[in-house]
Write a protein that holds these residues in place. Structure first.
Motif, PDB file in Angstrom:
ATOM      1  N   UNK A 154     -12.336   4.808   1.934  1.00 33.56           N
ATOM      2  CA  UNK A 154     -11.154   4.309   1.219  1.00 33.56           C
ATOM      3  C   UNK A 154     -10.950   5.104  -0.076  1.00 33.56           C
ATOM      4  N   UNK A 155     -12.072   5.457  -0.742  1.00 34.99           N
ATOM      5  CA  UNK A 155     -11.988   6.255  -1.971  1.00 34.99           C
ATOM      6  C   UNK A 155     -11.288   7.586  -1.712  1.00 34.99           C
ATOM      7  N   UNK A 156     -11.602   8.230  -0.588  1.00 34.18           N
ATOM      8  CA  UNK A 156     -10.950   9.509  -0.258  1.00 34.18           C
ATOM      9  C   UNK A 156      -9.450   9.323  -0.086  1.00 34.18           C
ATOM     10  N   UNK A 157      -9.042   8.228   0.548  1.00 37.31           N
ATOM     11  CA  UNK A 157      -7.605   8.006   0.763  1.00 37.31           C
ATOM     12  C   UNK A 157      -6.891   7.774  -0.570  1.00 37.31           C
ATOM     13  N   UNK A 158      -7.536   6.984  -1.455  1.00 39.98           N
ATOM     14  CA  UNK A 158      -6.897   6.705  -2.744  1.00 39.98           C
ATOM     15  C   UNK A 158      -6.865   7.974  -3.605  1.00 39.98           C
ATOM     16  N   UNK A 159      -7.960   8.733  -3.534  1.00 39.55           N
ATOM     17  CA  UNK A 159      -8.047   9.971  -4.303  1.00 39.55           C
ATOM     18  C   UNK A 159      -6.931  10.943  -3.875  1.00 39.55           C
TER      19      UNK A 159
END
Ligand code: ADP
Length: 270
Positions: A154-159
């Motif tokens: 999820x962090x990669x998507x938000x980043x």
């Protein structure tokens, strides 16, 4: 086109049989080609920062009587080594999530923690561009999974949403339940992705605009890591996007996956 390999074997002594083996090598060939491409890509991606570091080191040596230039070159060396570290870390992450079948560290992952942690990872970058990170939906849900992997996904998507959006826009993270699935969407008002690139962005090292990706510290590996994590959890990641309007990435995770049959998973909502 399919490729077949034919070989002949003589059956055990005494029998009058010859065995003809016909083997379909198409898939094996494809896997070989993918592996070769991957190694070529990794070498190329490693060479770029290493080459830059070596040139910068030379420049520092040549600038021995110009302290300002030395400081400038040293700053660029720092950026290149951060890029190298980031690339190596993402390669390690990718290899971990690719080889983690079945998942080793499965536990109940509350989605409110997951979303909060993923958003926290990107808060500084968002603030520096005055991007509003808005969180909403039914975050009382719990899914079985590997906490660290899900935060990474999820962090990669938000980043990405923050990196590929102009200043003073909004990124929305929404969670909802659908049938036996938790659906997490990350929507941005960013650049969007051209239609022709949409099916390829989950491939390792694929970038729509390599120069822009590198400029924001991207490695081209983030989405393939997300894809492997989603698949490892029995879920999937999909994208809808319109150029110039924005993108929505959707991460779907089952409440109950095959990796957690012994765990009784419930949502904390009645
Ligand atoms: P990178 O490290 O380059 O961001 P990713 O695998 O995370 O690599 O993404 C692959 C490519 O997909 C990016 O280079 C970018 O071109 C495109 N992309 C990913 N997320 C977004 C987004 N939210 N908006 C626009 N383009 C995106």
């Amino acid at each position: 086109a399919h490729e077949f390999e034919v070989s002949a074997r003589v059956a055990p002594l005494g029998s009058r049989l010859v065995l003809l083996l016909v083997e379909d090598r198409t898939e094996a060939r494809r896997v070989d080609a993918v592996r070769r491409d991957f190694v070529a890509n990794v070498s190329h991606e490693l060479k770029t920062p290493v080459g830059a570091l070596s040139l910068l080191a030379e420049a520092v040596m040549d600038a021995s009587d110009d302290p300002e230039a030395i400081i400038r070159f040293a700053g660029r060396m720092q950026i290149e080594s951060a890029r190298l570290t980031n690339l190596v870390q993402e390669l390690i992450d990718l290899s971990r999530v690719q080889n983690d079948h079945p998942l080793h560290h499965v536990g109940p992952v509350p989605l409110d923690d997951l979303v909060a942690e993923a958003a926290d990872r990107c808060r500084q970058a968002a603030e520096s561009k005055q991007i509003t990170l808005a969180i909403g939906g039914d975050r009382e849900l719990i899914v079985p999974g590997d906490h660290n992997q899900l935060v990474m996904a999820l962090g990669n998507l938000v980043e990405n949403a923050v990196n590929y959006s102009p200043a003073r826009t909004r990124v929305d993270i929404e969670v909802r339940a659908e049938a036996r699935m938790a659906v997490i969407t990350v929507s941005d008002q960013g650049l969007g992705i051209p239609q022709r690139d949409l099916d390829r962005i989950f491939e390792r090292f694929y970038r729509v605009d390599p120069a822009r990706s590198r400029a924001t510290g991207g490695t081209g590996l983030g989405l393939s890591i997300v894809k492997h994590i989603a698949a490892g959890h029995g879920g999937e990641v999909t994208v809808r996007s319109l150029e110039g309007v924005g993108s929505t990435f959707t991460l779907v995770l089952p409440f109950k996956s095959s990796t957690s049959q012994s765990m009784s998973m419930t949502s904390s909502t009645p």
